[in-house]
Design a protein around this motif. Structure first.
Motif, PDB file in Angstrom:
ATOM      1  N   ASP A 184      -5.291   0.696   3.703  1.00 21.04           N
ATOM      2  CA  ASP A 184      -4.777   1.858   2.968  1.00 21.04           C
ATOM      3  C   ASP A 184      -3.262   1.745   2.783  1.00 21.04           C
ATOM      4  OD1 ASP A 184      -4.539   4.197   1.590  1.00 21.04           O
ATOM      5  OD2 ASP A 184      -4.854   5.516   3.317  1.00 21.04           O
ATOM      6  N   CYS A 212      -9.998  -0.611   6.310  1.00 21.55           N
ATOM      7  CA  CYS A 212      -9.135  -0.584   5.130  1.00 21.55           C
ATOM      8  C   CYS A 212      -7.689  -0.361   5.544  1.00 21.55           C
ATOM      9  CB  CYS A 212      -9.566   0.531   4.174  1.00 21.55           C
ATOM     10  SG  CYS A 212      -8.458   0.740   2.754  1.00 21.55           S
ATOM     11  N   THR A 235     -14.050   3.166  -0.549  1.00 27.77           N
ATOM     12  CA  THR A 235     -14.750   4.092   0.339  1.00 27.77           C
ATOM     13  C   THR A 235     -16.241   3.779   0.399  1.00 27.77           C
ATOM     14  OG1 THR A 235     -13.128   5.833  -0.118  1.00 27.77           O
ATOM     15  CG2 THR A 235     -15.261   6.529   0.775  1.00 27.77           C
ATOM     16  N   ASN A 253      -0.383   4.010   4.794  1.00 23.87           N
ATOM     17  CA  ASN A 253      -0.269   3.404   6.111  1.00 23.87           C
ATOM     18  C   ASN A 253       1.199   3.180   6.459  1.00 23.87           C
ATOM     19  OD1 ASN A 253      -0.387   1.792   8.408  1.00 23.87           O
ATOM     20  ND2 ASN A 253      -2.062   0.536   7.657  1.00 23.87           N
ATOM     21  N   GLU A 289      -9.771  -3.570   0.735  1.00 22.83           N
ATOM     22  CA  GLU A 289      -8.602  -2.859   0.221  1.00 22.83           C
ATOM     23  C   GLU A 289      -8.550  -2.870  -1.306  1.00 22.83           C
ATOM     24  OE1 GLU A 289      -6.648  -0.602   0.307  1.00 22.83           O
ATOM     25  OE2 GLU A 289      -4.766  -1.115   1.314  1.00 22.83           O
ATOM     26  N   ARG A 348     -10.003   2.991  -5.261  1.00 24.94           N
ATOM     27  CA  ARG A 348     -10.048   3.588  -3.929  1.00 24.94           C
ATOM     28  C   ARG A 348     -11.424   4.181  -3.638  1.00 24.94           C
ATOM     29  NH1 ARG A 348      -5.218   7.398  -2.628  1.00 24.94           N
ATOM     30  NH2 ARG A 348      -5.651   6.720  -0.493  1.00 24.94           N
TER      31      ARG A 348
END
Length: 375
Positions: free
Chosen positions: A165, A163, A152, A169, A87, A148
């Motif tokens: 997110d 992840c 990925t 989320n 994360e 971010r």
């Protein structure tokens, strides 16, 4: 053998009755944080607000959603046993994920940037978390987008990695239900809630639950200058923990009644004033939220019950907010004490450089940029 008869059992000290439950595992320490009354000089004499001291959690406020997001992902089968969690974080969620990974046996990698405080980086490493630091900000999305994109890449290199997110989320939002229910139990009602806004998780999650009990509750969002969340142009930001260079999907724009932008020197003044007068203080978000909540206490009726969420404590900020050398280098100690915000009619009216409020909240993804034509 004579027996001694006791007509009345000995009185149990109140401190023991109110003592926290004994914890066998560290996640049991999350939640049930105290609230504290904050009065003058943060608010006009005779007025004040209640501060929810989330720094009493092991890692801060984001312990709550970190545990909740991991638990939900495991239950759905999105996070397999022993799979890695990856994360992006500016620090606080990383501490929460370190805790969640430890108790649920998942290795954790956090992707951060050079602004992460050394003490947090070292503690994450001691907790067993792998820390990756991106070297350059994204041209338009700043450090957050750079982080971010690295997340990925890491997900693609390790099959099964997951992840959370936190920016989009919905479990991030739902993870704050416990905080809201604690406020109801502690205060009875909340008329005004003041929250910092970063990912949008706790402002949306706490307000949603509190409005079940008081549909007319006012929600005041607190952002930093140079943040894009509420329609201002992005720029280099000194304050961490609030603000954004992207537009997180979890920000519930319709929930806010007004927003405030706060500058770093104003947050530093509030943090240091809290420390000197109330002992309870914290980081950038705490200072900004306290400044706005104290102002709200002065403009609302005296019987208005105002709650403010203090996301963390002061410890990780000893080299920044509470370091005279750092503050002098960044010209954070010379400003006069802030007394009230400036006001603009629309978030796109002009670029703000100091404490400013706006009672018109728009989703910047659906609005035109600042060009002077919005009035």
């Amino acid at each position: 053998m004579n027996k001694v008869a006791l007509d009345d059992p000995p009185e149990i000290p109140a401190a023991l009755v109110a003592a926290p439950v004994a914890a066998r595992r560290p996640h049991a320490l999350v939640g049930n944080t105290p609230v504290m009354w904050i009065g003058a000089p943060m608010a006009p004499r005779g007025r004040g607000f209640w501060a929810k001291l989330e720094g009493f959690n092991p890692g801060g406020m984001k312990d709550r959603p970190a545990l909740h997001m991991v638990r939900c992902a495991e239950q759905r089968g999105q996070l397999a046993p022993g799979a890695r969690i990856v994360e992006s974080t500016s620090g606080t969620l990383g501490l929460g994920l370190a805790l969640a990974g430890m108790i649920s046996h998942h290795p954790v990698t956090v992707v951060t940037d050079p602004g992460l405080e050394p003490i947090v980086a070292r503690m994450l490493a001691v907790y067993g978390t792998r820390v990756e630091v991106v070297g350059e900000p994204h041209p338009t999305g700043g450090w957050q987008q750079a982080r971010r994109e690295r997340v990925t890449e890491l997900l693609g290199s390790e099959p099964g990695a997951w992840c959370p997110d936190q920016y989009s989320n919905p479990d991030n939002v739902d993870g704050y239900e416990s905080l809201a229910l604690e406020l109801i139990a502690q205060l009875g009602r909340v008329d005004v809630l003041v929250c910092a806004v970063g990912t949008g998780g706790h402002s949306a999650g706490v307000a949603r639950v509190l409005r079940r009990f008081n549909p007319d509750m006012t929600l005041i969002g607190v952002d930093t200058i140079s943040s894009t969340i509420f329609g201002q142009p992005g720029g280099q930001r000194l304050m961490r923990g609030l603000g954004s260079s992207i537009h997180p999907a979890n920000v519930d724009y319709a929930a806010f009644d007004e927003i405030h932008w706060v500058a770093p020197a104003e947050a530093v003044w509030a943090c240091r004033t809290l420390a000197a007068t109330h002992h309870a203080t914290g980081g950038w978000s705490v200072g900004a939220v306290a400044l706005v909540a104290g102002w709200a206490a002065g403009v609302h009726d005296p019987d208005t019950r105002i709650a403010a969420v203090f996301p963390d404590g002061p410890h990780r900020y000893f080299d920044t907010i509470y370091n005279d050398t750092y503050c002098t280098e960044h010209e954070l100690l010379d400003a006069d004490p802030p007394t009230e915000p400036d006001t603009i009619a629309h978030p796109a009216q002009r670029i703000v450089r100091s404490w400013t409020r706006c009672t018109r909240v728009v989703d910047p993804r659906q609005a035109a940029p600042i060009d002077g034509s919005m009035l």
